[in-house]
Design a protein around this motif. Structure first.
Motif, PDB file in Angstrom:
ATOM      1  N   PHE A 262      12.833 -10.432 -33.951  1.00 36.54           N
ATOM      2  CA  PHE A 262      12.017  -9.466 -34.680  1.00 36.54           C
ATOM      3  C   PHE A 262      12.123  -8.081 -34.052  1.00 36.54           C
ATOM      4  O   PHE A 262      12.297  -7.074 -34.750  1.00 36.54           O
ATOM      5  CB  PHE A 262      10.566  -9.920 -34.707  1.00 36.54           C
ATOM      6  CG  PHE A 262       9.633  -8.935 -35.357  1.00 36.54           C
ATOM      7  CD1 PHE A 262       9.535  -8.857 -36.737  1.00 36.54           C
ATOM      8  CD2 PHE A 262       8.865  -8.077 -34.581  1.00 36.54           C
ATOM      9  CE1 PHE A 262       8.686  -7.936 -37.334  1.00 36.54           C
ATOM     10  CE2 PHE A 262       8.012  -7.156 -35.164  1.00 36.54           C
ATOM     11  CZ  PHE A 262       7.918  -7.088 -36.552  1.00 36.54           C
ATOM     12  N   ARG A 263      12.022  -8.000 -32.729  1.00 36.65           N
ATOM     13  CA  ARG A 263      12.104  -6.708 -32.052  1.00 36.65           C
ATOM     14  C   ARG A 263      13.446  -6.049 -32.318  1.00 36.65           C
ATOM     15  O   ARG A 263      13.519  -4.831 -32.576  1.00 36.65           O
ATOM     16  CB  ARG A 263      11.894  -6.889 -30.543  1.00 36.65           C
ATOM     17  CG  ARG A 263      10.509  -7.353 -30.139  1.00 36.65           C
ATOM     18  CD  ARG A 263      10.419  -7.525 -28.611  1.00 36.65           C
ATOM     19  NE  ARG A 263      10.578  -6.237 -27.953  1.00 36.65           N
ATOM     20  CZ  ARG A 263       9.561  -5.442 -27.608  1.00 36.65           C
ATOM     21  NH1 ARG A 263       8.317  -5.813 -27.856  1.00 36.65           N
ATOM     22  NH2 ARG A 263       9.795  -4.293 -27.011  1.00 36.65           N
ATOM     23  N   ASN A 264      14.504  -6.836 -32.272  1.00 40.52           N
ATOM     24  CA  ASN A 264      15.832  -6.294 -32.499  1.00 40.52           C
ATOM     25  C   ASN A 264      15.980  -5.777 -33.920  1.00 40.52           C
ATOM     26  O   ASN A 264      16.494  -4.669 -34.150  1.00 40.52           O
ATOM     27  CB  ASN A 264      16.887  -7.362 -32.206  1.00 40.52           C
ATOM     28  CG  ASN A 264      18.301  -6.876 -32.470  1.00 40.52           C
ATOM     29  OD1 ASN A 264      18.768  -5.907 -31.870  1.00 40.52           O
ATOM     30  ND2 ASN A 264      18.995  -7.555 -33.373  1.00 40.52           N
ATOM     31  N   GLU A 265      15.523  -6.574 -34.898  1.00 37.76           N
ATOM     32  CA  GLU A 265      15.690  -6.172 -36.294  1.00 37.76           C
ATOM     33  C   GLU A 265      14.795  -4.996 -36.662  1.00 37.76           C
ATOM     34  O   GLU A 265      15.151  -4.183 -37.517  1.00 37.76           O
ATOM     35  CB  GLU A 265      15.416  -7.377 -37.194  1.00 37.76           C
ATOM     36  CG  GLU A 265      16.494  -8.450 -37.065  1.00 37.76           C
ATOM     37  CD  GLU A 265      16.167  -9.744 -37.779  1.00 37.76           C
ATOM     38  OE1 GLU A 265      17.029 -10.629 -37.803  1.00 37.76           O
ATOM     39  OE2 GLU A 265      15.040  -9.865 -38.322  1.00 37.76           O
ATOM     40  N   ALA A 266      13.636  -4.890 -35.998  1.00 36.46           N
ATOM     41  CA  ALA A 266      12.749  -3.763 -36.256  1.00 36.46           C
ATOM     42  C   ALA A 266      13.155  -2.508 -35.475  1.00 36.46           C
ATOM     43  O   ALA A 266      12.680  -1.413 -35.786  1.00 36.46           O
ATOM     44  CB  ALA A 266      11.314  -4.138 -35.895  1.00 36.46           C
ATOM     45  N   GLY A 267      13.994  -2.665 -34.459  1.00 42.14           N
ATOM     46  CA  GLY A 267      14.382  -1.520 -33.633  1.00 42.14           C
ATOM     47  C   GLY A 267      13.296  -1.091 -32.667  1.00 42.14           C
ATOM     48  O   GLY A 267      13.183   0.106 -32.340  1.00 42.14           O
ATOM     49  N   VAL A 268      12.494  -2.034 -32.176  1.00 41.27           N
ATOM     50  CA  VAL A 268      11.417  -1.714 -31.234  1.00 41.27           C
ATOM     51  C   VAL A 268      12.018  -1.340 -29.886  1.00 41.27           C
ATOM     52  O   VAL A 268      12.880  -2.043 -29.352  1.00 41.27           O
ATOM     53  CB  VAL A 268      10.467  -2.913 -31.075  1.00 41.27           C
ATOM     54  CG1 VAL A 268       9.354  -2.589 -30.078  1.00 41.27           C
ATOM     55  CG2 VAL A 268       9.871  -3.303 -32.426  1.00 41.27           C
ATOM     56  N   ASP A 270      12.527  -0.699 -25.871  1.00 34.77           N
ATOM     57  CA  ASP A 270      12.220  -1.474 -24.675  1.00 34.77           C
ATOM     58  C   ASP A 270      10.885  -1.027 -24.087  1.00 34.77           C
ATOM     59  O   ASP A 270      10.613   0.182 -23.962  1.00 34.77           O
ATOM     60  CB  ASP A 270      13.324  -1.305 -23.620  1.00 34.77           C
ATOM     61  CG  ASP A 270      14.631  -1.967 -24.027  1.00 34.77           C
ATOM     62  OD1 ASP A 270      14.604  -2.807 -24.951  1.00 34.77           O
ATOM     63  OD2 ASP A 270      15.671  -1.644 -23.423  1.00 34.77           O
ATOM     64  N   GLY A 271      10.072  -1.988 -23.724  1.00 35.89           N
ATOM     65  CA  GLY A 271       8.789  -1.686 -23.110  1.00 35.89           C
ATOM     66  C   GLY A 271       7.639  -1.541 -24.087  1.00 35.89           C
ATOM     67  O   GLY A 271       6.477  -1.586 -23.672  1.00 35.89           O
ATOM     68  N   VAL A 272       7.929  -1.332 -25.362  1.00 31.43           N
ATOM     69  CA  VAL A 272       6.866  -1.202 -26.361  1.00 31.43           C
ATOM     70  C   VAL A 272       6.347  -2.593 -26.702  1.00 31.43           C
ATOM     71  O   VAL A 272       7.121  -3.483 -27.077  1.00 31.43           O
ATOM     72  CB  VAL A 272       7.367  -0.494 -27.633  1.00 31.43           C
ATOM     73  CG1 VAL A 272       6.278  -0.474 -28.700  1.00 31.43           C
ATOM     74  CG2 VAL A 272       7.815   0.929 -27.300  1.00 31.43           C
ATOM     75  N   GLN A 273       5.044  -2.784 -26.588  1.00 29.38           N
ATOM     76  CA  GLN A 273       4.447  -4.087 -26.858  1.00 29.38           C
ATOM     77  C   GLN A 273       4.202  -4.252 -28.351  1.00 29.38           C
ATOM     78  O   GLN A 273       3.857  -3.285 -29.049  1.00 29.38           O
ATOM     79  CB  GLN A 273       3.124  -4.225 -26.111  1.00 29.38           C
ATOM     80  CG  GLN A 273       3.258  -4.144 -24.594  1.00 29.38           C
ATOM     81  CD  GLN A 273       1.911  -4.209 -23.903  1.00 29.38           C
ATOM     82  OE1 GLN A 273       0.907  -4.598 -24.503  1.00 29.38           O
ATOM     83  NE2 GLN A 273       1.882  -3.835 -22.634  1.00 29.38           N
ATOM     84  N   LEU A 274       4.361  -5.474 -28.847  1.00 31.32           N
ATOM     85  CA  LEU A 274       3.957  -5.785 -30.216  1.00 31.32           C
ATOM     86  C   LEU A 274       2.443  -5.922 -30.254  1.00 31.32           C
ATOM     87  O   LEU A 274       1.813  -6.346 -29.275  1.00 31.32           O
ATOM     88  CB  LEU A 274       4.615  -7.084 -30.684  1.00 31.32           C
ATOM     89  CG  LEU A 274       6.150  -7.096 -30.680  1.00 31.32           C
ATOM     90  CD1 LEU A 274       6.666  -8.425 -31.218  1.00 31.32           C
ATOM     91  CD2 LEU A 274       6.715  -5.939 -31.498  1.00 31.32           C
TER      92      LEU A 274
END
Length: 450
Positions: A262-268, A270-274
């Motif tokens: 999910f983080r990869n596909e959303a482009g989140v 590094d270090g940003v918390q969901l």
């Protein structure tokens, strides 16, 4: 003689070069229905779609009722056969800042097996998936079809209900295929079985009659931007969970969506918390979400040393299935009125809303669709998935055509970047989508023909 699965696969393969060429022609038309854009391009887009449908032998008309042009193409069913409505939309989102695109957003370009361009995935490929299926059958189409291609979906479908009501008998069908969603992953097809609803609203706070010197009056006076910031912060708790009483949600989406994917596909970054609690799929499919979509305030380069008298935020709220949009708006309004700080004046204005939907994807038509997907994807088992986005008119179709099976399909994959820069279409998946739709029409004919 009816066409076999292998006949249809071969026919789609034969038609794909022409289908891609026509898709690229559509992508070159910047048909944006938003205010402030040249709507003659939306007219051109509608004309291009109408020409494509006429080329498939459909009796075709361009219709409108106060908004942008839609296209309706019809071909009667053979005796005893069902009728299938094929929906897509030909309008697109604005491209935004062109400097964020690797290439011209309205000049389709292939890179690494993907076709880039605004609308290449959402939703001109949906239009062309319908065209591809019709071309594959030629004059041996086993069902009746109504192709309905809307012209203002990205701008809210304001005139859609009127168009549907005015053309109710023309659109009446046994099966409705809405090609405006996506698949679970590259190589894994999906049926969309739930979508969140939507409430968009504006919240304006006012604290001063006019701007005043930040040195002379700063300190005692709560400037509008600080006031608005505190109000917006009240919409979530410390974990980022929605904190508005009256917004409903549930858990148990039932599909695993790994956080790293999910983080990869959303482009989140590094270090940003969901934020929020529960599984990823619960958070994006079956629970409400609140986002600040924009703020009216001075740009930093133009900001004077002055306290701002007023500030406005546009707030987007995604509603969980089962939530009434009118009740949700009242709940959000009540929350904002309760939490506005320091006695600031508050004005809340509804921009638009739309109902969520849940589809009971059981029965012979859904079995026919899943069988088509398995064949097109070489045995891959389709996923029943939810979507965090909203297609409010699906609820309209469900209400007006209660006997029709509604299938929500699509051409997008998790890397399509619909609505963003570098929107793209995976060309290999696109051929599978086109194959699946042709097979679906065949399977529906075999299932429902009397």
């Amino acid at each position: 003689m009816s066409l076999s699965d292998s006949d249809l696969r071969a026919a789609i393969r034969r038609e794909m070069p022409g289908v891609r060429a026509d898709l690229e022609r559509l992508v070159r038309i910047p048909g944006i229905a938003f205010e402030g854009f040249d709507h003659s391009h939306v007219e051109r887009s509608a004309e291009a779609v109408a020409e494509l449908l006429r080329g498939c032998g459909l009796d075709t008309a361009i219709v409108r009722h106060g908004g942008q042009p839609a296209v309706i193409g019809r071909k009667a069913a053979p005796a005893g056969a069902p009728t299938v409505l094929l929906y897509a939309h030909h309008d697109v989102q604005p491209a935004g800042d062109p400097s964020l695109w690797t290439s011209d957003p309205f000049e389709p370009v292939e890179r690494d097996g993907r076709l880039y361009g605004r609308g290449a995935a959402d939703d001109k490929a949906g239009v062309m998936a319908h065209v591809a299926a019709l071309r594959a059958f030629g004059d041996q189409l086993p069902v009746g079809v109504v192709v309905f291609v809307e012209g203002e979906e990205e701008y809210g479908s304001d005139s859609l209900d009127t168009i549907i009501q005015e053309h109710l008998e023309e659109l009446r069908s046994d099966v409705i295929v809405i090609a405006d969603s996506g698949n679970w992953d590259i190589g894994r097809p999906a049926l969309t079985t739930s979508l969140r609803g939507l409430v968009n609203l504006f919240a304006e706070v006012r604290v001063l009659k006019s701007a005043v010197h930040s040195g002379m009056f700063g300190g005692p006076v709560p400037d509008a931007l600080i006031t608005l910031s505190r109000l917006l912060a009240s919409l979530h708790d410390d974990d980022g969970e929605v904190a508005v009483e009256g917004l409903v949600g549930r858990e148990g989406a039932g599909v695993d969506y790994p956080a790293d994917r999910f983080r990869n596909e959303a482009g989140v970054l590094d270090g940003v918390q969901l934020i929020g609690r529960g599984t990823i799929t619960d958070r994006i499919w079956t629970k409400p979400a609140i986002s600040v979509l924009g703020i009216d305030a001075p740009r930093t380069l133009e900001a004077a040393n002055a306290l701002q008298p007023a500030a406005t935020a546009k707030i987007g709220v995604r509603l969980a299935p089962g939530q009434d949009p009118a009740a949700a708006y009242q709940a959000i309004r009540a929350h904002l009125e309760k939490h506005v700080p320091w006695g600031a004046q508050l004005e809340v204005t509804l921009e638009s809303d739309g109902a969520p939907c849940v589809i009971d994807a059981t029965g012979p038509v859904y079995d026919a669709a899943r069988a088509a997907f398995r064949t097109a994807w070489d045995g891959a088992e389709p996923v029943d998935m939810g979507v965090g986005g909203s297609i409010p008119f699906i609820a309209t179709f469900q209400e007006l055509f209660p006997g029709a099976a509604v299938l929500v399909t699509g051409v997008e994959d998790p890397h399509s970047a619909a609505h963003g820069p570098d929107e793209s279409l995976h060309l290999g998946e696109f051929e599978r989508v086109c194959t699946a739709e042709a097979l679906l029409l065949k399977n529906v004919a075999e299932t429902l023909t009397r």
